[in-house]
Write a protein that holds these residues in place. Sequence first.
Motif, PDB file in Angstrom:
ATOM      1  N   ARG A   1     -11.551 -23.736-113.925  1.00  0.00           N
ATOM      2  CA  ARG A   1     -10.627 -22.919-113.143  1.00  0.00           C
ATOM      3  C   ARG A   1      -9.218 -23.020-113.718  1.00  0.00           C
ATOM      4  N   GLY A   2      -8.528 -21.891-113.738  1.00  0.00           N
ATOM      5  CA  GLY A   2      -7.173 -21.842-114.261  1.00  0.00           C
ATOM      6  C   GLY A   2      -7.094 -21.556-115.745  1.00  0.00           C
TER       7      GLY A   2
ATOM      8  N   PHE B   1     -15.733 -14.528-108.159  1.00  0.00           N
ATOM      9  CA  PHE B   1     -14.613 -14.210-109.032  1.00  0.00           C
ATOM     10  C   PHE B   1     -14.907 -12.880-109.699  1.00  0.00           C
TER      11      PHE B   1
ATOM     12  N   ARG C   1      -8.264 -15.066-116.439  1.00  0.00           N
ATOM     13  CA  ARG C   1      -7.984 -16.406-115.932  1.00  0.00           C
ATOM     14  C   ARG C   1      -8.871 -16.680-114.719  1.00  0.00           C
ATOM     15  N   LEU C   2      -9.667 -17.736-114.797  1.00  0.00           N
ATOM     16  CA  LEU C   2     -10.689 -17.995-113.796  1.00  0.00           C
ATOM     17  C   LEU C   2     -10.105 -18.621-112.530  1.00  0.00           C
ATOM     18  N   SER C   3     -10.685 -18.251-111.390  1.00  0.00           N
ATOM     19  CA  SER C   3     -10.344 -18.869-110.121  1.00  0.00           C
ATOM     20  C   SER C   3     -11.597 -18.842-109.249  1.00  0.00           C
ATOM     21  N   GLY C   4     -11.508 -19.493-108.076  1.00  0.00           N
ATOM     22  CA  GLY C   4     -12.645 -19.525-107.160  1.00  0.00           C
ATOM     23  C   GLY C   4     -13.088 -20.940-106.877  1.00  0.00           C
ATOM     24  N   ASP C   5     -14.006 -21.071-105.938  1.00  0.00           N
ATOM     25  CA  ASP C   5     -14.526 -22.383-105.557  1.00  0.00           C
ATOM     26  C   ASP C   5     -15.395 -22.947-106.668  1.00  0.00           C
ATOM     27  N   ALA C   6     -15.328 -24.260-106.853  1.00  0.00           N
ATOM     28  CA  ALA C   6     -16.198 -24.912-107.825  1.00  0.00           C
ATOM     29  C   ALA C   6     -17.651 -24.779-107.388  1.00  0.00           C
TER      30      ALA C   6
ATOM     31  N   LEU D   1     -18.656 -23.659-112.501  1.00  0.00           N
ATOM     32  CA  LEU D   1     -17.196 -23.543-112.450  1.00  0.00           C
ATOM     33  C   LEU D   1     -16.627 -24.854-111.918  1.00  0.00           C
TER      34      LEU D   1
END
Length: 274
Positions: A200-201, A233, A242-247, A273
């Motif tokens: 993420r990020g 995502f 650019r990645l985001s979201g819950d692991a 993720l």
Amino acid sequence: MVEDMAAQCRTHTLAVDPQILAFAAALVLAVTVTAPAQDSPPRGFRDDIETIAFERVNQVRAELGLGALAPDPALTAIARVHSRDMLERDYLGHVDREGRGPAERAGADHRRLVGEVSENVWSAVFPESRSPNDVAVRIVDAMIASAGHRRNMLAPELTHLGLGVDSAPGRTGGIEYRATQLFAAVAAYLEEPAPERLIRGRSVAFSLDGPDGGPSGMEFFDLWSPSEQRVVFGPAGLVLARLSGDAGPYRLRFYRPLEGNSYQVFLGPSVVLE
């Protein structure tokens, strides 16, 4: 947005004689023939049978005016692993002891495939005297004789096949076999294997080719949660997103435009993720 069946694994159920165990990811066929005991029967992967059976599948498809299936080494490896797992752990089915069906196994172990998979599995015990050609023909002809297996094998949209055959001495003599046909309707291949883990990020970029090596036509990707049946995502562009979201564990999915403002969506490899 239009989501094509290529985003899921095709399902069939069937019951015929000889005994068939039907599972919700594809089809299972079991055959038993009385086999006399022999000394030191061969064991291991049978590339001789695999080659003949592969050619037989394409022969049947050609007779019906369908396109030939191309080999895919990664699909073959996945099919072989499943055949060996079924043989060593004494079961016949599409869901392995870890709870993974063909779509999950392909997503985990084929790091470049984008598209749909389906599967037939088969089991038999034959006398050692059976030739590789005879066993291969029996595998394919048994599938043809079963409506659901035949439907899987002769689907016009298929492009590739991985075929894995494993053998070992039968528990009461002869040779015991497991065979797996892992079919794919390939929409695209990732140029580079997808990483198993994404952060993420951080930014990611994907490049894809069509199954024939030409342009794939893909424009976007997302991260899909199979357990929650939702996008976590995206959709995002293929370059420097650019990645985001819950692991958690997800599937990559890729979008190809259709007419108007809709897209066809295809499953890709599994990722985690972090």
